[in-house]
Design a protein around this motif. Structure first.
Motif, PDB file in Angstrom:
ATOM      1  N   HIS A   1       8.895  89.819  85.465  1.00 44.12           N
ATOM      2  CA  HIS A   1       9.038  88.365  85.337  1.00 44.12           C
ATOM      3  C   HIS A   1       9.684  87.912  86.635  1.00 44.12           C
ATOM      4  CE1 HIS A   1      10.946  84.527  84.455  1.00 44.12           C
ATOM      5  NE2 HIS A   1       9.884  84.348  83.688  1.00 44.12           N
ATOM      6  N   TYR A   2       9.002  87.014  87.351  1.00 42.76           N
ATOM      7  CA  TYR A   2       9.449  86.580  88.667  1.00 42.76           C
ATOM      8  C   TYR A   2      10.327  85.339  88.536  1.00 42.76           C
ATOM      9  CZ  TYR A   2       5.732  89.734  89.967  1.00 42.76           C
ATOM     10  OH  TYR A   2       4.941  90.844  90.092  1.00 42.76           O
ATOM     11  N   GLY A   3      11.547  85.447  89.017  1.00 42.65           N
ATOM     12  CA  GLY A   3      12.485  84.338  89.005  1.00 42.65           C
ATOM     13  C   GLY A   3      12.780  83.877  90.414  1.00 42.65           C
ATOM     14  N   ASP A   4      13.721  82.951  90.540  1.00 44.75           N
ATOM     15  CA  ASP A   4      14.128  82.444  91.846  1.00 44.75           C
ATOM     16  C   ASP A   4      15.019  83.464  92.533  1.00 44.75           C
ATOM     17  OD1 ASP A   4      12.769  80.005  91.596  1.00 44.75           O
ATOM     18  OD2 ASP A   4      14.435  79.114  90.499  1.00 44.75           O
ATOM     19  N   GLY A   5      14.469  84.150  93.518  1.00 48.00           N
ATOM     20  CA  GLY A   5      15.236  85.108  94.302  1.00 48.00           C
ATOM     21  C   GLY A   5      15.410  86.474  93.673  1.00 48.00           C
ATOM     22  N   GLU A   6      14.877  86.682  92.473  1.00 46.87           N
ATOM     23  CA  GLU A   6      14.973  87.986  91.831  1.00 46.87           C
ATOM     24  C   GLU A   6      13.866  88.123  90.799  1.00 46.87           C
ATOM     25  OE1 GLU A   6      18.871  87.866  90.131  1.00 46.87           O
ATOM     26  OE2 GLU A   6      18.207  86.767  88.380  1.00 46.87           O
ATOM     27  N   PHE A   7      13.642  89.356  90.379  1.00 44.84           N
ATOM     28  CA  PHE A   7      12.664  89.584  89.325  1.00 44.84           C
ATOM     29  C   PHE A   7      13.279  90.482  88.271  1.00 44.84           C
ATOM     30  CE2 PHE A   7      11.626  92.544  92.813  1.00 44.84           C
ATOM     31  CZ  PHE A   7      11.767  93.774  92.180  1.00 44.84           C
ATOM     32  N   ALA A   8      12.785  90.367  87.058  1.00 46.39           N
ATOM     33  CA  ALA A   8      13.236  91.201  85.947  1.00 46.39           C
ATOM     34  C   ALA A   8      12.103  92.148  85.576  1.00 46.39           C
ATOM     35  CB  ALA A   8      13.609  90.337  84.748  1.00 46.39           C
ATOM     36  N   ILE A   9      12.451  93.388  85.363  1.00 44.96           N
ATOM     37  CA  ILE A   9      11.453  94.393  84.998  1.00 44.96           C
ATOM     38  C   ILE A   9      11.245  94.361  83.487  1.00 44.96           C
ATOM     39  CG2 ILE A   9      10.891  96.847  84.986  1.00 44.96           C
ATOM     40  CD1 ILE A   9      12.597  97.059  87.572  1.00 44.96           C
ATOM     41  N   ILE A  10      10.028  94.049  83.079  1.00 45.62           N
ATOM     42  CA  ILE A  10       9.667  94.021  81.670  1.00 45.62           C
ATOM     43  C   ILE A  10       9.125  95.385  81.253  1.00 45.62           C
ATOM     44  CG2 ILE A  10       8.117  92.971  79.962  1.00 45.62           C
ATOM     45  CD1 ILE A  10       8.334  90.399  81.691  1.00 45.62           C
ATOM     46  N   ARG A  11       8.257  95.964  82.097  1.00 46.66           N
ATOM     47  CA  ARG A  11       7.750  97.321  81.882  1.00 46.66           C
ATOM     48  C   ARG A  11       7.957  98.098  83.174  1.00 46.66           C
ATOM     49  NH1 ARG A  11       2.088  96.813  80.959  1.00 46.66           N
ATOM     50  NH2 ARG A  11       1.834  97.119  83.183  1.00 46.66           N
ATOM     51  N   PRO A  12       8.705  99.191  83.135  1.00 39.82           N
ATOM     52  CA  PRO A  12       8.968  99.965  84.346  1.00 39.82           C
ATOM     53  C   PRO A  12       7.686 100.502  84.984  1.00 39.82           C
ATOM     54  CG  PRO A  12      10.369 100.699  82.540  1.00 39.82           C
ATOM     55  CD  PRO A  12       9.350  99.766  81.960  1.00 39.82           C
ATOM     56  N   GLY A  13       7.741 100.635  86.281  1.00 38.66           N
ATOM     57  CA  GLY A  13       6.643 101.198  87.051  1.00 38.66           C
ATOM     58  C   GLY A  13       7.040 101.272  88.505  1.00 38.66           C
ATOM     59  N   ARG A  14       6.157 101.805  89.306  1.00 38.92           N
ATOM     60  CA  ARG A  14       6.453 101.963  90.729  1.00 38.92           C
ATOM     61  C   ARG A  14       6.018 100.788  91.581  1.00 38.92           C
ATOM     62  NH1 ARG A  14       5.541 108.079  92.610  1.00 38.92           N
ATOM     63  NH2 ARG A  14       6.822 109.065  91.007  1.00 38.92           N
ATOM     64  N   SER A  15       4.996 100.053  91.113  1.00 38.60           N
ATOM     65  CA  SER A  15       4.436  98.991  91.944  1.00 38.60           C
ATOM     66  C   SER A  15       3.852  97.881  91.080  1.00 38.60           C
ATOM     67  CB  SER A  15       3.342  99.564  92.856  1.00 38.60           C
ATOM     68  OG  SER A  15       2.269 100.068  92.078  1.00 38.60           O
ATOM     69  N   VAL A  16       3.488  96.798  91.772  1.00 40.77           N
ATOM     70  CA  VAL A  16       2.725  95.698  91.175  1.00 40.77           C
ATOM     71  C   VAL A  16       1.513  95.485  92.073  1.00 40.77           C
ATOM     72  CG1 VAL A  16       4.671  94.559  90.035  1.00 40.77           C
ATOM     73  CG2 VAL A  16       4.117  93.968  92.398  1.00 40.77           C
ATOM     74  N   ILE A  17       0.564  94.703  91.616  1.00 39.60           N
ATOM     75  CA  ILE A  17      -0.643  94.453  92.398  1.00 39.60           C
ATOM     76  C   ILE A  17      -0.557  93.070  93.043  1.00 39.60           C
ATOM     77  CG2 ILE A  17      -3.162  94.170  92.274  1.00 39.60           C
ATOM     78  CD1 ILE A  17      -2.189  97.056  91.880  1.00 39.60           C
ATOM     79  N   CYS A  18      -0.862  93.021  94.344  1.00 40.59           N
ATOM     80  CA  CYS A  18      -0.887  91.745  95.063  1.00 40.59           C
ATOM     81  C   CYS A  18      -1.999  90.879  94.492  1.00 40.59           C
ATOM     82  CB  CYS A  18      -1.118  91.991  96.552  1.00 40.59           C
ATOM     83  SG  CYS A  18      -1.334  90.475  97.512  1.00 40.59           S
ATOM     84  N   ALA A  19      -1.676  89.642  94.148  1.00 36.72           N
ATOM     85  CA  ALA A  19      -2.639  88.713  93.551  1.00 36.72           C
ATOM     86  C   ALA A  19      -3.727  88.285  94.533  1.00 36.72           C
ATOM     87  CB  ALA A  19      -1.909  87.482  93.021  1.00 36.72           C
ATOM     88  N   VAL A  20      -3.490  88.439  95.817  1.00 37.32           N
ATOM     89  CA  VAL A  20      -4.465  88.016  96.825  1.00 37.32           C
ATOM     90  C   VAL A  20      -5.305  89.188  97.317  1.00 37.32           C
ATOM     91  CG1 VAL A  20      -4.740  87.010  99.140  1.00 37.32           C
ATOM     92  CG2 VAL A  20      -3.054  86.069  97.553  1.00 37.32           C
ATOM     93  N   SER A  21      -4.658  90.263  97.716  1.00 42.45           N
ATOM     94  CA  SER A  21      -5.376  91.387  98.331  1.00 42.45           C
ATOM     95  C   SER A  21      -5.786  92.477  97.339  1.00 42.45           C
ATOM     96  CB  SER A  21      -4.511  92.024  99.418  1.00 42.45           C
ATOM     97  OG  SER A  21      -3.386  92.671  98.826  1.00 42.45           O
ATOM     98  N   GLY A  22      -5.120  92.522  96.196  1.00 43.52           N
ATOM     99  CA  GLY A  22      -5.393  93.593  95.238  1.00 43.52           C
ATOM    100  C   GLY A  22      -4.713  94.909  95.591  1.00 43.52           C
TER     101      GLY A  22
END
Length: 66
Positions: free
Chosen positions: A12-33
């Motif tokens: 969950h993306y907040g202002d200046g920080e994010f909260a991990i809802i499901r642990p993992g190593r990475s996320v996927i870029c919404a533009v480049s994939g």
């Protein structure tokens, strides 16, 4: 070898920080994939709740938002 899908975090993306809802190593870029390791994640949209690989991708996405 681990399943790549299981290595993707859900955030969950907040202002200046994010909260991990499901642990993992990475996320996927919404533009480049491209996968973005959490330790290097610096760009995201709180409004769209999506991550970007870098400033170029974030700027490109901002240009698409009405």
């Amino acid at each position: 070898m681990a399943d790549p899908a299981s290595e993707q975090a859900l955030l969950h993306y907040g202002d200046g920080e994010f909260a991990i809802i499901r642990p993992g190593r990475s996320v996927i870029c919404a533009v480049s994939g491209k996968p973005v390791p959490l330790e290097t994640l610096r760009y995201w949209s709180t409004r769209l709740q999506e991550a970007y690989a870098g400033p170029a991708e974030a700027f490109q996405r901002l240009g698409q938002i009405p």
